[in-house]
Design a protein around this motif. Structure first.
Motif, PDB file in Angstrom:
ATOM      1  N   ALA A 165       0.648  -1.071  -0.277  1.00  0.00           N
ATOM      2  CA  ALA A 165       0.167   0.107   0.465  1.00  0.00           C
ATOM      3  C   ALA A 165       0.890   1.487  -0.127  1.00  0.00           C
ATOM      4  O   ALA A 165       0.556   2.041  -0.782  1.00  0.00           O
ATOM      5  N   ALA A 166       2.198   1.493   0.576  1.00  0.00           N
ATOM      6  CA  ALA A 166       2.828   2.339   0.414  1.00  0.00           C
ATOM      7  C   ALA A 166       4.035   2.782  -0.478  1.00  0.00           C
ATOM      8  O   ALA A 166       3.931   3.628  -0.996  1.00  0.00           O
ATOM      9  N   THR A 167       3.866   1.752  -0.958  1.00  0.00           N
ATOM     10  CA  THR A 167       4.536   1.709  -2.613  1.00  0.00           C
ATOM     11  C   THR A 167       3.755   2.499  -3.637  1.00  0.00           C
ATOM     12  O   THR A 167       4.210   2.982  -3.964  1.00  0.00           O
TER      13      THR A 167
ATOM     14  N   PRO B  23      15.807   2.389  -5.713  1.00  0.00           N
ATOM     15  CA  PRO B  23      16.504   1.764  -4.361  1.00  0.00           C
ATOM     16  C   PRO B  23      16.022   3.810  -3.814  1.00  0.00           C
ATOM     17  O   PRO B  23      16.041   3.567  -2.391  1.00  0.00           O
ATOM     18  N   ILE B  24      16.111   4.903  -3.671  1.00  0.00           N
ATOM     19  CA  ILE B  24      15.967   6.111  -3.058  1.00  0.00           C
ATOM     20  C   ILE B  24      14.486   5.855  -2.855  1.00  0.00           C
ATOM     21  O   ILE B  24      13.877   5.917  -1.044  1.00  0.00           O
ATOM     22  N   VAL B  25      13.497   5.992  -2.977  1.00  0.00           N
ATOM     23  CA  VAL B  25      12.578   5.841  -3.005  1.00  0.00           C
ATOM     24  C   VAL B  25      12.030   4.859  -2.433  1.00  0.00           C
ATOM     25  O   VAL B  25      11.074   4.621  -1.499  1.00  0.00           O
ATOM     26  N   MET B  26      12.621   3.760  -2.332  1.00  0.00           N
ATOM     27  CA  MET B  26      12.302   2.012  -1.605  1.00  0.00           C
ATOM     28  C   MET B  26      12.562   2.533  -0.240  1.00  0.00           C
ATOM     29  O   MET B  26      11.937   2.568   0.921  1.00  0.00           O
ATOM     30  N   LEU B  27      13.977   3.444  -0.143  1.00  0.00           N
ATOM     31  CA  LEU B  27      13.582   3.018   1.507  1.00  0.00           C
ATOM     32  C   LEU B  27      12.900   4.935   2.052  1.00  0.00           C
ATOM     33  O   LEU B  27      12.997   4.219   3.027  1.00  0.00           O
ATOM     34  N   LEU B  28      12.655   5.420   1.525  1.00  0.00           N
ATOM     35  CA  LEU B  28      11.430   6.608   1.793  1.00  0.00           C
ATOM     36  C   LEU B  28      10.513   5.892   1.384  1.00  0.00           C
ATOM     37  O   LEU B  28       9.447   6.141   2.629  1.00  0.00           O
ATOM     38  N   THR B  29       9.976   4.893   1.340  1.00  0.00           N
ATOM     39  CA  THR B  29       9.025   4.011   1.547  1.00  0.00           C
ATOM     40  C   THR B  29       8.975   3.029   3.002  1.00  0.00           C
ATOM     41  O   THR B  29       8.278   2.882   3.460  1.00  0.00           O
ATOM     42  N   ALA B  30      10.015   2.773   3.269  1.00  0.00           N
ATOM     43  CA  ALA B  30      10.192   1.739   4.212  1.00  0.00           C
ATOM     44  C   ALA B  30      10.278   2.245   5.449  1.00  0.00           C
ATOM     45  O   ALA B  30       9.150   2.475   6.794  1.00  0.00           O
TER      46      ALA B  30
ATOM     47  N   ARG C 228       9.935  -3.457 -12.406  1.00  0.00           N
ATOM     48  CA  ARG C 228       9.624  -4.126 -11.692  1.00  0.00           C
ATOM     49  C   ARG C 228       9.362  -4.061 -10.959  1.00  0.00           C
ATOM     50  O   ARG C 228       9.625  -3.836  -9.780  1.00  0.00           O
ATOM     51  N   LEU C 229       7.600  -4.043 -10.515  1.00  0.00           N
ATOM     52  CA  LEU C 229       7.003  -3.094  -9.585  1.00  0.00           C
ATOM     53  C   LEU C 229       7.089  -4.449  -8.267  1.00  0.00           C
ATOM     54  O   LEU C 229       7.004  -4.196  -7.383  1.00  0.00           O
ATOM     55  N   GLY C 230       6.952  -5.919  -8.366  1.00  0.00           N
ATOM     56  CA  GLY C 230       7.341  -6.938  -7.270  1.00  0.00           C
ATOM     57  C   GLY C 230       8.370  -6.115  -6.789  1.00  0.00           C
ATOM     58  O   GLY C 230       8.047  -6.661  -5.335  1.00  0.00           O
ATOM     59  N   ASN C 231       9.838  -6.259  -7.557  1.00  0.00           N
ATOM     60  CA  ASN C 231      11.151  -6.079  -6.502  1.00  0.00           C
ATOM     61  C   ASN C 231      11.202  -4.543  -6.284  1.00  0.00           C
ATOM     62  O   ASN C 231      11.759  -4.201  -5.243  1.00  0.00           O
ATOM     63  N   PHE C 232      10.258  -3.869  -6.919  1.00  0.00           N
ATOM     64  CA  PHE C 232      10.009  -2.674  -5.469  1.00  0.00           C
ATOM     65  C   PHE C 232       9.528  -2.557  -4.092  1.00  0.00           C
ATOM     66  O   PHE C 232       9.691  -2.109  -3.353  1.00  0.00           O
ATOM     67  N   VAL C 233       8.591  -3.748  -4.444  1.00  0.00           N
ATOM     68  CA  VAL C 233       7.705  -4.038  -3.354  1.00  0.00           C
ATOM     69  C   VAL C 233       8.701  -4.423  -1.916  1.00  0.00           C
ATOM     70  O   VAL C 233       9.142  -4.285  -1.012  1.00  0.00           O
ATOM     71  N   THR C 234       9.429  -5.457  -2.908  1.00  0.00           N
ATOM     72  CA  THR C 234      10.329  -6.341  -1.473  1.00  0.00           C
ATOM     73  C   THR C 234      11.648  -5.637  -1.598  1.00  0.00           C
ATOM     74  O   THR C 234      12.162  -5.732  -0.281  1.00  0.00           O
ATOM     75  N   GLY C 235      12.179  -4.919  -2.574  1.00  0.00           N
ATOM     76  CA  GLY C 235      13.151  -3.863  -2.355  1.00  0.00           C
ATOM     77  C   GLY C 235      12.492  -3.082  -1.026  1.00  0.00           C
ATOM     78  O   GLY C 235      13.728  -2.765  -0.197  1.00  0.00           O
ATOM     79  N   ALA C 236      11.407  -2.316  -1.221  1.00  0.00           N
ATOM     80  CA  ALA C 236      10.669  -1.492   0.444  1.00  0.00           C
ATOM     81  C   ALA C 236      10.795  -2.673   1.565  1.00  0.00           C
ATOM     82  O   ALA C 236      11.298  -1.912   2.969  1.00  0.00           O
ATOM     83  N   GLU C 237      11.010  -4.096   1.646  1.00  0.00           N
ATOM     84  CA  GLU C 237      10.637  -4.759   2.140  1.00  0.00           C
ATOM     85  C   GLU C 237      11.912  -5.222   2.615  1.00  0.00           C
ATOM     86  O   GLU C 237      12.673  -5.518   4.363  1.00  0.00           O
ATOM     87  N   THR C 238      13.125  -4.787   2.368  1.00  0.00           N
ATOM     88  CA  THR C 238      14.416  -5.547   2.285  1.00  0.00           C
ATOM     89  C   THR C 238      15.374  -4.307   3.311  1.00  0.00           C
ATOM     90  O   THR C 238      15.534  -4.485   4.329  1.00  0.00           O
ATOM     91  N   VAL C 239      14.737  -2.807   2.811  1.00  0.00           N
ATOM     92  CA  VAL C 239      14.750  -2.115   3.341  1.00  0.00           C
ATOM     93  C   VAL C 239      14.659  -2.017   5.255  1.00  0.00           C
ATOM     94  O   VAL C 239      15.199  -1.619   6.406  1.00  0.00           O
ATOM     95  N   TYR C 240      13.610  -1.944   5.348  1.00  0.00           N
ATOM     96  CA  TYR C 240      12.162  -1.710   6.412  1.00  0.00           C
ATOM     97  C   TYR C 240      13.111  -2.960   7.517  1.00  0.00           C
ATOM     98  O   TYR C 240      13.099  -2.766   8.431  1.00  0.00           O
ATOM     99  N   SER C 241      13.303  -4.316   7.153  1.00  0.00           N
ATOM    100  CA  SER C 241      14.263  -5.421   8.088  1.00  0.00           C
ATOM    101  C   SER C 241      15.594  -4.733   8.172  1.00  0.00           C
ATOM    102  O   SER C 241      15.778  -5.018   9.195  1.00  0.00           O
ATOM    103  N   LEU C 242      16.020  -4.336   7.476  1.00  0.00           N
ATOM    104  CA  LEU C 242      17.449  -3.810   7.369  1.00  0.00           C
ATOM    105  C   LEU C 242      17.341  -2.484   8.920  1.00  0.00           C
ATOM    106  O   LEU C 242      18.180  -2.649  10.548  1.00  0.00           O
ATOM    107  N   LEU C 243      16.765  -1.413   8.579  1.00  0.00           N
ATOM    108  CA  LEU C 243      15.937  -0.831   9.577  1.00  0.00           C
ATOM    109  C   LEU C 243      15.899  -0.681  10.571  1.00  0.00           C
ATOM    110  O   LEU C 243      16.030  -0.045  11.782  1.00  0.00           O
TER     111      LEU C 243
END
Length: 515
Positions: free
Chosen positions: A31-33, A165-172, A491-506
């Motif tokens: 949803a955030a993505t 990746p910049i917007v993935m981080l912001l999304t996380a 790929r939009l699916g990778n956008f979501v999983t990328g945000a999940e990855t950054v979230y997990s690091l945070l």
């Protein structure tokens, strides 16, 4: 037995709760993505070739606003070229927890509009594959439809490298803030404006603002995932050394009918010279080129463990056979490469003339490893050129030089970036492994792929030398993203999983340890 049943029941409850949490977490990030996709598309619409400082300025202004509205304090880091970088610090830093510096870049490779299958690379479009497997454009509204379609792709320059990746981080960060959670680490973000041109100002910028860059580890958000699509950790990257080789012919182009068979053609001489540098299997023939590379059995086991699909790699590249520098794709990346990235001599096509050209030029890039210094490899190539009978000059040859030497060439060293690598059991790697196997990660049950060293180059050498930080590359984008060429996509699916990855690091605690 009753006790065993109770334990089993308890484990089932915990598993169901974990699955429910993972499901709700994925829903929140999806949803955030979707909410942030307009911001992403607007960022992609800003031209970002570093050679145009005014375009870089517009990107900086946009990114300042994006980070500030999420509670980041931003610092604009100016440089003489007029291409400011940006350092952002998330408010609420605590002395009791380590600080992680995330690195990404917002500049992009130059473009040739005519090569792209869309009107303008800076006008992002959304596409899907049709029944025949070809890409076809669809309305942007599809990005926001429910259910979310992970197979949609956004096509634009820097769609994957490296604005997503910049917007993935912001999304996380958005998801964290919506959950009213505090990151387990202090967060700093460096956004580079010159990565695609070798980050020439980065070292000076870091030294001038050393206090701002204080951190415990560096995470580079750049590069593609492993071809399997599994979460990926990369423990090093190759460096790059660039050079220009010019072979001289007549003082001016000459009629090929009157002078063919009499005046040597510099294009043919250049082709022969380049061919002398490598054998038919792609191995560099230059003496000493691979000196220092020693792979142990343990190293080769790590390389094999990545599980590359070599047949799929050949199919993707559209070739029948790979070069034999290494026994596998990963092993090949452990050796320095020698690549001709461009050649020119007179004109081609409708503009071609029947001439013997006056010169021929080859642009060369060498991807280096920590064991092979780029300047040393340049000197080895220089000696090889001289052994082929060439007299090397530092500028266009004089009349006297032309009258004295049969073979004349100029070999100029360009930019040099060093390779960097950390041990695969480094604390930063163990922390990231914990994060990518946690309940909030994209695939918590999947063992992340660990790559000893990726083929591409990012300016880790400058940051590691200046800051003395352990580092790790955490790629997030789809492997087939076409970075550095036309039709780059995300790929939009990778956008979501990328945000999940950054979230997990945070949200994963980072251990303190002596540097």
């Amino acid at each position: 037995m009753h006790r065993l049943n109770s334990i089993a029941a308890g484990l089932c409850v915990l598993l169901l709760q974990a699955n429910a949490f993972a499901g709700s977490q994925a829903t929140a990030i999806t949803a955030a993505t979707q909410k942030n996709l307009p911001e992403y598309l607007e960022l992609l619409s800003l031209p970002n070739v570093a050679a145009e400082p005014k375009d870089i300025e517009r990107n900086v202004v946009f990114l300042e606003q994006s980070f500030q509205k999420r509670g980041f304090k931003t610092h604009r880091l100016e440089n003489p070229a007029g291409r400011p970088m940006l350092l952002a610090e998330l408010d609420g830093a605590r002395a009791s927890v380590p600080t992680i510096l995330f690195y990404a870049h917002f500049d992009g490779q130059p473009i040739v509009k005519e090569e792209w299958a869309q009107k303008d690379p800076f006008e992002p479009v959304v596409k899907e594959r049709n029944a025949q497997g070809a890409w076809q454009e669809v309305p942007r509204e599809r990005l926001f439809a429910k259910p979310f379609d992970p197979e949609l792709r956004v096509f634009a320059r820097s769609a994957s490298d490296d604005k997503s990746p910049i917007v993935m981080l912001l999304t996380a960060v958005d998801v964290l803030q919506s959950q009213r959670k505090t990151p387990a680490i202090n967060v700093k973000v460096l956004l580079d404006s010159e990565e695609e041109m070798g980050s020439p100002s980065l070292a000076t910028t870091v030294k001038a603002h050393a206090q701002l860059f204080k951190a415990d580890a560096l995470i580079v958000l750049d590069g593609p995932l492993h071809g399997s699509g599994k979460p990926t950790l990369v423990f090093g990257n190759r460096g790059i050394t660039q050079a220009t080789l010019t072979v001289f012919g007549p003082t001016a182009p000459l009629h090929s009918g009157h002078f063919g068979n009499y005046v040597p053609n510099p294009a043919l001489r250049l082709a022969s010279l380049l061919a002398s540098m490598k054998d038919d299997d792609g191995r560099v023939r230059v003496e000493g080129y691979y000196d220092g590379i020693e792979l142990s059995d343990a190293d080769r086991q790590i390389l094999r463990a990545t599980g590359d699909d070599e047949a799929a790699l050949l199919k993707r590249a559209g070739i029948a056979k790979a070069e034999r520098v290494g026994a596998t794709y990963q092993e090949a990346l452990q050796y320095p490469s020698l690549n001709v990235r461009g050649m020119a001599s007179a004109s081609v096509g409708a503009k071609a003339s029947n001439i013997v050209p006056s010169e021929a030029v080859a642009e060369i890039d060498i991807r280096t490893t920590p064991e092979t210094d780029g300047r040393r490899l340049f000197e080895l190539l220089k000696r090889h050129i001289e052994k082929q009978g060439y007299h090397l000059v530092d500028a266009a040859p004089t009349k006297e030089q032309r009258a004295t030497y049969d073979k004349l060439a100029m070999f100029k060293l360009g930019s040099v970036e060093a390779a960097a690598r950390v041990p695969m059991d480094a604390p930063v790697g163990r922390w990231a492994m914990t994060a990518l196997k946690s309940a909030t990660a994209p695939a918590p049950k999947a063992e992340p792929v660990r790559i000893r060293m990726m083929g591409g180059t990012v300016p880790t050498d400058v940051l590691v030398e200046a800051l003395g930080l352990p580092f790790l590359l955490v790629p997030t984008v789809n492997a087939d993203n076409n970075q550095h060429t036309f039709d780059e996509n995300m790929r939009l699916g990778n956008f979501v999983t990328g945000a999940e990855t950054v979230y997990s690091l945070l949200v994963t605690k980072y251990p303190k340890y002596p540097k």
